[in-house]
Design an enzyme around this catalytic site. Structure first.
Site, PDB file in Angstrom:
ATOM      1  N   GLY A  76       0.995  -2.453   4.291  1.00  0.00           N
ATOM      2  CA  GLY A  76       1.530  -1.088   4.327  1.00  0.00           C
ATOM      3  C   GLY A  76       2.725  -1.002   5.254  1.00  0.00           C
ATOM      4  O   GLY A  76       3.872  -1.197   4.853  1.00  0.00           O
ATOM      5  N   ASP A 108      -6.881  -6.564   3.835  1.00  0.00           N
ATOM      6  CA  ASP A 108      -6.267  -5.235   3.906  1.00  0.00           C
ATOM      7  C   ASP A 108      -6.269  -4.715   5.338  1.00  0.00           C
ATOM      8  O   ASP A 108      -7.323  -4.439   5.906  1.00  0.00           O
ATOM      9  CB  ASP A 108      -7.064  -4.282   2.993  1.00  0.00           C
ATOM     10  CG  ASP A 108      -6.437  -2.903   2.924  1.00  0.00           C
ATOM     11  OD1 ASP A 108      -5.313  -2.722   3.417  1.00  0.00           O
ATOM     12  OD2 ASP A 108      -7.089  -2.005   2.362  1.00  0.00           O
ATOM     13  N   MET A 165      -8.543   8.322   0.282  1.00  0.00           N
ATOM     14  CA  MET A 165      -9.380   8.738   1.424  1.00  0.00           C
ATOM     15  C   MET A 165      -9.807  10.179   1.228  1.00  0.00           C
ATOM     16  O   MET A 165      -9.015  11.027   0.799  1.00  0.00           O
ATOM     17  CB  MET A 165      -8.567   8.620   2.715  1.00  0.00           C
ATOM     18  CG  MET A 165      -8.021   7.230   2.969  1.00  0.00           C
ATOM     19  SD  MET A 165      -7.193   7.133   4.565  1.00  0.00           S
ATOM     20  CE  MET A 165      -6.551   5.458   4.520  1.00  0.00           C
ATOM     21  N   SER A 223       0.842  -1.206   0.000  1.00  0.00           N
ATOM     22  CA  SER A 223       0.000   0.000   0.000  1.00  0.00           C
ATOM     23  C   SER A 223       0.870   1.246   0.000  1.00  0.00           C
ATOM     24  O   SER A 223       1.709   1.432   0.892  1.00  0.00           O
ATOM     25  CB  SER A 223      -0.891   0.013   1.238  1.00  0.00           C
ATOM     26  OG  SER A 223      -1.396   1.317   1.426  1.00  0.00           O
ATOM     27  N   MET A 277     -11.883   4.752  -0.316  1.00  0.00           N
ATOM     28  CA  MET A 277     -12.480   4.965   1.012  1.00  0.00           C
ATOM     29  C   MET A 277     -13.066   6.365   1.005  1.00  0.00           C
ATOM     30  O   MET A 277     -12.547   7.299   1.625  1.00  0.00           O
ATOM     31  CB  MET A 277     -11.415   4.787   2.092  1.00  0.00           C
ATOM     32  CG  MET A 277     -11.111   3.330   2.379  1.00  0.00           C
ATOM     33  SD  MET A 277      -9.617   3.116   3.325  1.00  0.00           S
ATOM     34  CE  MET A 277      -8.418   3.308   2.025  1.00  0.00           C
ATOM     35  N   MET A 298     -11.512  -5.948   5.174  1.00  0.00           N
ATOM     36  CA  MET A 298     -10.713  -5.047   5.999  1.00  0.00           C
ATOM     37  C   MET A 298     -10.292  -5.793   7.270  1.00  0.00           C
ATOM     38  O   MET A 298     -11.130  -6.301   8.009  1.00  0.00           O
ATOM     39  CB  MET A 298     -11.512  -3.796   6.382  1.00  0.00           C
ATOM     40  CG  MET A 298     -11.819  -2.839   5.248  1.00  0.00           C
ATOM     41  SD  MET A 298     -10.378  -2.126   4.406  1.00  0.00           S
ATOM     42  CE  MET A 298      -9.472  -1.338   5.727  1.00  0.00           C
ATOM     43  N   ASP A 303      -4.565   3.745  -1.544  1.00  0.00           N
ATOM     44  CA  ASP A 303      -5.629   4.043  -0.583  1.00  0.00           C
ATOM     45  C   ASP A 303      -6.119   5.463  -0.789  1.00  0.00           C
ATOM     46  O   ASP A 303      -5.403   6.424  -0.499  1.00  0.00           O
ATOM     47  CB  ASP A 303      -5.099   3.871   0.846  1.00  0.00           C
ATOM     48  CG  ASP A 303      -4.998   2.415   1.231  1.00  0.00           C
ATOM     49  OD1 ASP A 303      -6.006   1.699   1.096  1.00  0.00           O
ATOM     50  OD2 ASP A 303      -3.907   1.976   1.651  1.00  0.00           O
ATOM     51  N   HIS A 340      -1.300  -1.036  -4.259  1.00  0.00           N
ATOM     52  CA  HIS A 340      -2.574  -0.679  -3.638  1.00  0.00           C
ATOM     53  C   HIS A 340      -2.559   0.814  -3.303  1.00  0.00           C
ATOM     54  O   HIS A 340      -1.700   1.289  -2.569  1.00  0.00           O
ATOM     55  CB  HIS A 340      -2.719  -1.536  -2.371  1.00  0.00           C
ATOM     56  CG  HIS A 340      -3.996  -1.384  -1.621  1.00  0.00           C
ATOM     57  ND1 HIS A 340      -5.102  -2.172  -1.848  1.00  0.00           N
ATOM     58  CD2 HIS A 340      -4.351  -0.536  -0.619  1.00  0.00           C
ATOM     59  CE1 HIS A 340      -6.075  -1.839  -1.026  1.00  0.00           C
ATOM     60  NE2 HIS A 340      -5.647  -0.832  -0.273  1.00  0.00           N
ATOM     61  N   HIS A 356      -8.350   1.598  -3.968  1.00  0.00           N
ATOM     62  CA  HIS A 356      -9.271   1.314  -2.859  1.00  0.00           C
ATOM     63  C   HIS A 356      -9.935   2.631  -2.459  1.00  0.00           C
ATOM     64  O   HIS A 356      -9.306   3.477  -1.829  1.00  0.00           O
ATOM     65  CB  HIS A 356      -8.454   0.702  -1.704  1.00  0.00           C
ATOM     66  CG  HIS A 356      -9.251   0.409  -0.474  1.00  0.00           C
ATOM     67  ND1 HIS A 356      -8.660   0.118   0.743  1.00  0.00           N
ATOM     68  CD2 HIS A 356     -10.595   0.362  -0.253  1.00  0.00           C
ATOM     69  CE1 HIS A 356      -9.594  -0.102   1.641  1.00  0.00           C
ATOM     70  NE2 HIS A 356     -10.780   0.051   1.072  1.00  0.00           N
TER      71      HIS A 356
HETATM   72  C1  DX5 Z   1      -6.382   1.251   5.848  1.00  0.00           C
HETATM   73  C2  DX5 Z   1      -5.920   1.016   4.437  1.00  0.00           C
HETATM   74  C3  DX5 Z   1      -4.856   0.011   4.327  1.00  0.00           C
HETATM   75  C4  DX5 Z   1      -3.564   0.375   5.021  1.00  0.00           C
HETATM   76  C5  DX5 Z   1      -2.920  -0.882   5.490  1.00  0.00           C
HETATM   77  O1  DX5 Z   1      -7.465   2.112   5.827  1.00  0.00           O
HETATM   78  O2  DX5 Z   1      -6.994   0.580   3.636  1.00  0.00           O
HETATM   79  O3  DX5 Z   1      -4.591  -0.299   2.960  1.00  0.00           O
HETATM   80  O4  DX5 Z   1      -2.664   1.039   4.181  1.00  0.00           O
HETATM   81  O5  DX5 Z   1      -1.852  -0.561   6.286  1.00  0.00           O
HETATM   82  P1  DX5 Z   1      -1.197  -1.630   7.261  1.00  0.00           P
HETATM   83  O6  DX5 Z   1      -0.722  -2.756   6.419  1.00  0.00           O
HETATM   84  O7  DX5 Z   1      -0.103  -0.859   7.931  1.00  0.00           O
HETATM   85  O8  DX5 Z   1      -2.272  -2.049   8.229  1.00  0.00           O
HETATM   86 ZN    ZN Z   2      -6.554  -0.156   1.525  1.00  0.00          ZN
END
Ligand code: DX5
Ligand code: ZN
Length: 222
Positions: A192, A170, A35, A6, A66, A135, A33, A31, A64
């Protein structure tokens, strides 16, 4: 096993270099993210950032979303070069239509489930989706601990979905939690903080893959 680093945990001052290093290190997809500060508190990357990095890598780009209003963003991220667009079941008023809209662009679609969301929503979308994203943490930030109750959800999904379906986990993935998730039927993992806190991305990706390499036979519990 599919390993998807990520970009949320990458060094934000050198995303391009990070991307190139991840591809060399053996990542299977990237990936992103996204947001919006509403569905979750944080704000991260817009479609321009993803588009700017598209030409630097041949890897699959998983976006992804969010965001509170994914329908407004799908086309932007498709144009930015997304290969998979993942939307959250919790925010889509017309989920089946939204997933169909992604597919009509000729790319793959994924359905993300928050930790408290049950799997029933998958049943009548299973024929359209290419991936279910479970998740492992509540969305919004990296570096959280994996929520163990999600293992039961992974098994339940694996029982009802075709073996070819990608079940992508994830959040909270480490060399330990990846094993448990794989044992319960997951075949694809976002990571991540675990990857980026290591200076040698090749080693950590290899280690993640190795952690579940001997579990293939028991990948799909009854
Ligand atoms: C959280 C994200 C994840 C995040 C994962 O909202 O969707 O993709 O980057 O990070 P780690 O692997 O550190 O939990
Ligand atoms: Zn994610």
């Amino acid at each position: 096993m599919f390993i998807c680093p990520s970009m949320l945990s990458a060094n934000p001052t050198k995303l391009g270099d990070e991307l190139v290093s991840l591809e060399k290190a053996g990542a299977d997809s990237i990936h992103w993210d996204i947001m919006d500060g509403t569905f979750v508190d944080a704000i991260t990357f817009g479609h321009h950032v993803v588009a700017a990095h598209r030409k630097l890598s041949h890897l699959r780009f998983d976006v992804h979303l969010m965001v509170e209003n994914p329908d407004k963003q799908i086309e932007n991220f498709f144009r930015a070069g997304a290969d998979v667009v993942i939307v959250h079941a919790e925010v889509c008023k017309h989920l089946h239509r939204t997933l169909g809209n992604i597919k009509s662009l000729g790319i793959k679609c994924g359905l993300a489930l928050n930790p408290a969301t049950t799997i029933e929503v998958v049943e009548y979308c299973a024929d359209i989706i290419d991936m279910v994203l479970v998740m492992g943490v509540n969305p919004g930030s990296s570096g959280q601990n994996f929520i163990k109750s999600q293992l039961k959800k992974i098994s339940a999904l694996r029982r009802v979905l075709p073996l070819s379906m990608e079940i992508n986990i994830d959040g909270g993935i480490t060399a330990e939690t990846i094993k448990a998730c794989a044992l319960h039927g997951a075949n694809s993992f976002v990571s991540g903080s675990h990857i980026f806190k290591n200076s040698n991305y090749s080693n950590v990706i290899r280690e993640l893959r190795y952690s579940c390499s001997n579990l293939a036979q028991i990948n799909c519990p009854k």
